[in-house]
Design a protein around this motif. Structure first.
Motif, PDB file in Angstrom:
ATOM      1  N   VAL A   1       0.814  -1.223   0.000  1.00 19.79           N
ATOM      2  CA  VAL A   1       0.000   0.000   0.000  1.00 19.79           C
ATOM      3  C   VAL A   1       0.842   1.266   0.000  1.00 19.79           C
ATOM      4  O   VAL A   1       0.312   2.369  -0.141  1.00 19.79           O
ATOM      5  N   GLY A   2       2.161   1.138   0.162  1.00 19.53           N
ATOM      6  CA  GLY A   2       3.003   2.320   0.166  1.00 19.53           C
ATOM      7  C   GLY A   2       4.454   1.980  -0.050  1.00 19.53           C
ATOM      8  O   GLY A   2       4.939   0.955   0.421  1.00 19.53           O
ATOM      9  N   ILE A   3       5.163   2.839  -0.799  1.00 16.92           N
ATOM     10  CA  ILE A   3       6.598   2.671  -1.025  1.00 16.92           C
ATOM     11  C   ILE A   3       7.278   4.001  -0.759  1.00 16.92           C
ATOM     12  O   ILE A   3       6.790   5.055  -1.183  1.00 16.92           O
ATOM     13  N   PHE A   4       8.428   3.954  -0.050  1.00 19.51           N
ATOM     14  CA  PHE A   4       9.075   5.177   0.425  1.00 19.51           C
ATOM     15  C   PHE A   4      10.555   5.189   0.063  1.00 19.51           C
ATOM     16  O   PHE A   4      11.196   4.145  -0.059  1.00 19.51           O
ATOM     17  N   ASP A   5      11.092   6.401  -0.094  1.00 17.86           N
ATOM     18  CA  ASP A   5      12.513   6.590  -0.359  1.00 17.86           C
ATOM     19  C   ASP A   5      12.871   8.013   0.070  1.00 17.86           C
ATOM     20  O   ASP A   5      11.979   8.797   0.396  1.00 17.86           O
TER      21      ASP A   5
ATOM     22  N   ASP B   1       8.045  10.399   0.163  1.00 20.17           N
ATOM     23  CA  ASP B   1       9.225  10.804   0.911  1.00 20.17           C
ATOM     24  C   ASP B   1       9.210  10.092   2.262  1.00 20.17           C
ATOM     25  O   ASP B   1       8.215  10.123   2.992  1.00 20.17           O
ATOM     26  N   VAL B   2      10.333   9.442   2.598  1.00 17.00           N
ATOM     27  CA  VAL B   2      10.408   8.695   3.847  1.00 17.00           C
ATOM     28  C   VAL B   2      10.286   9.619   5.055  1.00 17.00           C
ATOM     29  O   VAL B   2       9.974   9.158   6.169  1.00 17.00           O
ATOM     30  N   ALA B   3      10.518  10.913   4.849  1.00 14.64           N
ATOM     31  CA  ALA B   3      10.375  11.869   5.961  1.00 14.64           C
ATOM     32  C   ALA B   3       8.944  11.894   6.485  1.00 14.64           C
ATOM     33  O   ALA B   3       8.707  12.222   7.650  1.00 14.64           O
ATOM     34  N   GLY B   4       7.988  11.541   5.641  1.00 12.80           N
ATOM     35  CA  GLY B   4       6.590  11.528   6.067  1.00 12.80           C
ATOM     36  C   GLY B   4       6.077  10.144   6.383  1.00 12.80           C
ATOM     37  O   GLY B   4       4.859   9.897   6.349  1.00 12.80           O
ATOM     38  N   LEU B   5       6.992   9.234   6.713  1.00  8.17           N
ATOM     39  CA  LEU B   5       6.613   7.838   6.950  1.00  8.17           C
ATOM     40  C   LEU B   5       5.608   7.688   8.090  1.00  8.17           C
ATOM     41  O   LEU B   5       4.611   6.967   7.958  1.00  8.17           O
ATOM     42  N   ALA B   6       5.844   8.358   9.202  1.00 10.71           N
ATOM     43  CA  ALA B   6       4.975   8.196  10.374  1.00 10.71           C
ATOM     44  C   ALA B   6       3.540   8.595  10.055  1.00 10.71           C
ATOM     45  O   ALA B   6       2.592   7.874  10.399  1.00 10.71           O
TER      46      ALA B   6
END
Length: 282
Positions: free
Chosen positions: A126-130, A147-152
């Protein structure tokens, strides 16, 4: 009658999980793959011998493994494919499916997201981050790299149950820390480094290099054990070979051939991620 392994009334798969050995769990996953192939081929009933052959175990071990799913029924024609498949899915916690997020949009990460087999087995990415600017915003298999910065914040909205890490070694611990801080308690890492996580987090690691080294070892050992003179192979008739061919057995054999081919293909890992970039670069 069929060989059924059903839980007693009121006993859920979760209640049985604590009694199942880890080695049996791994084989249950293999049985589930075979059963899915049989179901796709329209096979309704499969014998313990046929299922064992397709899974690469002996029938006695298969019956012992399946006994953990509940009391045995009356031995007869075979297993009901659909019911046994559902039972194993329940015990493995797959009945409701899983939502997966992945950190690392490099070669390996994109390959995993694009692999349709996960969806068929109850795992939906449901989601991919980098964190690489050139990767963020790119489409991957119907998703957009975030953006992994918005992972939480994303995890709170996506509500995933499992996370996958496909980043270079030096970024793996940071990715793990971010996932743990976001509330993920089940993490699979493809980084070949030891990761530190709280004891409440189930952390598993897939080291592709180690798997290749094991294959190398087995190849050398098999070559050393090979006899210089070839001995004619003695073909011993099996129980299945005595059966008259029927539409059912033909379908089963065809399904088992497909299953074996799929198993061989799945033994080849995807491309290992590049170490360029702070997370990963395609």
């Amino acid at each position: 009658m069929t060989e059924q392994h059903e839980a007693p009334s009121g006993v859920s798969g979760r209640a049985l999980q604590k009694d199942i050995p880890q080695a049996t769990v791994a084989r249950l996953a293999t049985y589930l793959r075979v059963l899915a192939t049989l179901a796709d081929e329209g096979v309704a009933i499969v014998s313990s011998e046929e299922l064992a052959v397709a899974a690469g175990v002996n029938s006695a071990k298969l019956r012992k493994d399946l006994s953990f799913l509940g009391p045995n029924g009356v031995r007869g024609v075979g297993y009901d494919v659909a019911r046994l498949r559902t039972r194993i899915e329940d015990v493995l916690g797959l009945s409701q499916g899983h939502r997966v997020v992945l950190v690392g949009a490099g070669n390996l990460g994109r390959a995993l997201v694009g692999y349709g087999g996960f969806q068929r087995r109850g795992f939906t990415v449901v989601g991919i981050f980098d964190n690489h600017p050139e990767v963020i915003g790119l489409p991957v298999a119907g998703l957009v790299v975030r953006d992994v910065a918005g992972l939480a914040e994303a995890v709170a909205a996506l509500d995933p149950t499992i996370a996958v890490i496909t980043v270079p070694d030096d970024a793996a611990q940071d990715a793990c820390d971010r996932l743990v801080a976001a509330g993920l308690q089940s993490i699979l890492s493809f980084a070949p480094v030891e990761l530190i996580a709280p004891s409440t987090v189930e952390l598993r690691r897939v080291d592709l290099a180690v798997e290749l080294q094991m294959l190398s070892f087995e190849r050398v050992r098999n070559a050393d054990n090979a006899s210089p003179a070839k001995t004619p192979e003695v073909v011993r008739p099996s129980r299945i070979s005595h059966r008259a061919p029927t539409a059912h057995t033909s379908a089963v054999h065809q399904a088992l051939k497909h299953s074996a081919a799929a198993h061989t293909a799945s033994s080849h890992p995807a491309t290992e991620p590049s170490s360029k970039g702070s997370v990963v670069i395609p």
